[in-house]
Design an enzyme around this catalytic site. Structure first.
Site, PDB file in Angstrom:
ATOM      1  N   SER A 100      11.354  -6.189  68.411  1.00  0.00           N
ATOM      2  CA  SER A 100      11.937  -7.518  68.224  1.00  0.00           C
ATOM      3  C   SER A 100      13.024  -7.536  67.152  1.00  0.00           C
ATOM      4  O   SER A 100      13.069  -6.670  66.280  1.00  0.00           O
ATOM      5  CB  SER A 100      10.844  -8.522  67.845  1.00  0.00           C
TER       6      SER A 100
HETATM    7  N1  SAH Z   1       5.787  -6.211  68.501  1.00  0.00           N
HETATM    8  C1  SAH Z   1       6.569  -5.158  69.098  1.00  0.00           C
HETATM    9  C2  SAH Z   1       7.582  -5.662  70.110  1.00  0.00           C
HETATM   10  C3  SAH Z   1       6.917  -6.254  71.266  1.00  0.00           C
HETATM   11  S1  SAH Z   1       7.750  -6.184  72.819  1.00  0.00           S
HETATM   12  C4  SAH Z   1       7.273  -4.333  68.039  1.00  0.00           C
HETATM   13  O1  SAH Z   1       7.166  -4.627  66.848  1.00  0.00           O
HETATM   14  O2  SAH Z   1       7.905  -3.343  68.418  1.00  0.00           O
HETATM   15  C5  SAH Z   1       6.414  -6.863  73.740  1.00  0.00           C
HETATM   16  C6  SAH Z   1       5.343  -5.863  74.066  1.00  0.00           C
HETATM   17  O3  SAH Z   1       4.267  -6.587  74.672  1.00  0.00           O
HETATM   18  C7  SAH Z   1       5.757  -4.804  75.061  1.00  0.00           C
HETATM   19  O4  SAH Z   1       5.537  -3.537  74.529  1.00  0.00           O
HETATM   20  C8  SAH Z   1       4.880  -5.079  76.270  1.00  0.00           C
HETATM   21  O5  SAH Z   1       4.498  -3.904  76.962  1.00  0.00           O
HETATM   22  C9  SAH Z   1       3.676  -5.756  75.633  1.00  0.00           C
HETATM   23  N2  SAH Z   1       2.864  -6.604  76.515  1.00  0.00           N
HETATM   24  C10 SAH Z   1       3.257  -7.384  77.552  1.00  0.00           C
HETATM   25  N3  SAH Z   1       2.196  -8.027  78.094  1.00  0.00           N
HETATM   26  C11 SAH Z   1       1.100  -7.648  77.380  1.00  0.00           C
HETATM   27  C12 SAH Z   1      -0.276  -7.953  77.452  1.00  0.00           C
HETATM   28  N4  SAH Z   1      -0.775  -8.776  78.380  1.00  0.00           N
HETATM   29  N5  SAH Z   1      -1.124  -7.378  76.555  1.00  0.00           N
HETATM   30  C13 SAH Z   1      -0.651  -6.508  75.618  1.00  0.00           C
HETATM   31  N6  SAH Z   1       0.654  -6.183  75.512  1.00  0.00           N
HETATM   32  C14 SAH Z   1       1.528  -6.734  76.368  1.00  0.00           C
END
Ligand code: SAH
Length: 257
Positions: A100
């Site tokens: 992010s």
């Molecule tokens: N917080 C992260 C960025 C998140 S991007 C950082 O600091 O890098 C969003 C992430 O959520 C992605 O990796 C995606 O695979 C994950 N995601 C999407 N749906 C999800 C779910 N139901 N449970 C867990 N993770 C999920």
């Protein structure tokens, strides 16, 4: 005559030979005298600039700023993006996902209002960066990632960098982490159509969930507080853009429908 020419040649040869010895020494001394002229100095300057920008855009909690200063974002991006690590923007981390934007990480972390003793659940580990920032501000971080490859990579990275109070598991964050509940705070870093009910159930009374919520045509950053009587209170903090939360939140019907 011949002798004079060869003496001149010897002088010329010695001159260039000397250059080969002296030039590397001069270069080494110059580099030592300018430590900020290497890559690490450039990263440090970029980080300072970014932190000033974040403060002017509303990340004013000094504990959050300190945590953002301490976590090396360059270790959470792909190697060729290392020198973009302190740009204020999201970057790709593979598998169609992103780390992010630093401003959003700062604002969401600040909205959690952590004081140091909390157990925090994160949904969407991604690179592990947000989890690392949280780990410096609370007691224990539990982070769930739906993509098993990203989960494994993040767990390995966090362990290598020494974040011992972060626990990562692969799975659908919709269902939370019942064995580690209850949580003081939850952060979801992917956009969802509603607050996942199991996460609300695993939250302590007066705890908060900070997440992007699909509303109308867009997404809004919200903070949902669980009230003592079991109800909720929702505050809104403007438009954002996240990758979608996948899994059960898309397939399970809303309760009551
Ligand atoms: N917080 C992260 C960025 C998140 S991007 C950082 O600091 O890098 C969003 C992430 O959520 C992605 O990796 C995606 O695979 C994950 N995601 C999407 N749906 C999800 C779910 N139901 N449970 C867990 N993770 C999920």
């Amino acid at each position: 005559m011949l002798k004079v020419v060869s003496t001149r040649l010897a002088v010329v040869r010695n001159f260039f030979g000397g250059l080969f010895v002296i030039a590397p020494i001069c270069l080494t001394l110059a580099c030592k005298a300018m430590p900020l002229d290497n890559g690490e100095g450039a990263l440090e300057r970029a980080k300072n600039g970014l932190l000033e920008e974040l403060q002017s855009e509303g990340v004013t909690d000094p504990r959050v700023i300190e945590a953002l200063r301490k976590v090396p974002r360059e270790e959470f991006v792909r190697p060729h993006d290392r020198y973009a690590a302190y740009d204020n923007r999201a970057l790709p981390i593979g598998k169609g996902q992103t780390i992010s934007q630093p401003l959003i990480v700062g604002l969401m972390t600040q909205l959690l209002g952590l004081t140091g003793n909390e157990r925090v659940l994160e949904v969407g580990t991604g690179s592990g960066y947000q989890a690392a920032v949280l780990s410096l501000l609370c007691q224990e971080v539990y982070s769930i990632e739906i993509d098993p490859d990203l989960a494994a990579e993040a767990a390995q990275r966090l362990a290598r960098l020494g974040y011992q109070n972060v626990h990562v598991k692969a799975g659908d964050g919709f269902f939370g982490w019942p064995e580690a509940a209850p949580f003081d705070a939850v952060i979801i870093t992917a956009v969802a159509p509603r607050v996942p009910e199991p996460l609300l159930a695993q939250l302590k009374p007066s705890g908060v969930i900070v997440m992007p919520l699909e509303e109308g045509w867009g997404e809004t950053l919200v903070r949902v507080r669980k009230l003592e009587d079991g109800g909720t209170k929702t505050e809104r903090f403007g438009a954002v853009a996240f990758v979608p939360m996948r899994g059960a939140v898309r397939s399970q019907e809303e309760p009551g429908n």
